[in-house]
Design an enzyme around this catalytic site. Structure first.
Site: not given
Ligand code: PGA
Length: 249
Positions: A8, A10, A93, A95, A165, A171, A211, A232-233
């Protein structure tokens, strides 16, 4: 079950950066046994689906509106996303739940829309740290899964992926213990089983997200109930992402 690993992006990567990344990812993951997806920002969606066509990579959107068209400034419909060539959409998600006040009912509308028009819905669920502290994790997951899948028929569940998640892990670099992940996965799978039965549950991948990186994915991939990852990251770097994919192969 075939493992699924999705990046993802973002609000990251331009069209050019997305195309470069895809080129790199395609060559790094050639012959992979894992189903690999990326979710670029909407501006890069069309060029990403064009670049990925005929390869082993599938492309999805990070969000969509539940209605087909109308006076919803700034929104994009599932039909538009499908027209752009996407295969799937991330729905709910954390967020979006947090910054855009998306409720389980909103998530459900989007899930139903995805199924209606032939997009796979990757429905995200997860508890906050406070909810975990109050021992509400199971309740939160059961509610999010149950309400998110309201009115979904068993024969449509093959187009559903669930991403667990924990919000406190996104994050932050904080990853739950293997036992915590395993327990949450079991709660999600038993909720699906209660609604749809064993056979259907066996075809719905449940991914872990929060993470995930090229190191901890080795252990996460070993957890029996984990069918893949939403990243994500670490998914922003094609080399790191392909290392994660290898750990799930
Ligand atoms: P992250 O994000 O791997 O940066 O923790 C995961 C996500 O929000 O799908």
């Amino acid at each position: 079950m075939e493992k699924v690993v999705i990046a993802n992006f973002k609000m990251n990567k331009t069209i050019r950066q997305t195309k470069e990344y895809l080129g790199e990812l395609i060559s790094l993951t050639d012959n992979s046994k894992v189903k690999i997806g990326i979710c670029p920002p909407l501006t890069a969606l069309k060029s990403a689906t064009t670049r990925a066509r005929g390869t082993h990579i599938i492309v999805g959107a990070q969000n969509m509106h539940s209605q087909e068209s109308g006076a919803f400034t700034g929104e994009v419909s599932g039909e538009m996303i499908k027209e752009a060539g996407a295969d799937f959409v991330l729905v709910g998600h954390s967020e979006r739940r947090k910054y855009n006040n998306e409720t389980n009912a909103d998530v459900n509308k989007k899930v139903l829309k995805c199924l209606k028009i032939g997009l796979t819905a990757v429905m995200c669920v997860g508890e906050t740290l406070a909810e975990r502290g109050q021992e509400k994790t199971d309740f939160v997951l059961q509610t999010q899964v149950g309400e998110g899948l309201k009115d979904v028929y068993g024969n449509e569940m093959k187009n559903i992926i669930i991403a667990y998640e924990p919000i406190w892990s996104i994050g932050t670099g904080k990853v739950p213990t293997a036992a915590q992940i395993s327990s949450a996965m079991k709660t999600i799978k038993s909720t699906i089983e209660r609604l749809y039965g064993k056979e259907t549950t066996a075809v719905v991948p449940v991914l872990y997200g929060g993470s995930v990186n090229e190191i901890n994915s080795k252990e996460i991939a070993k957890i029996k109930e984990v069918d893949g990852a939403l990243v994500g990251g670490a998914g922003l770097d094609a080399i790191k992402f392909s290392a994660i994919i290898k750990n799930f192969a």
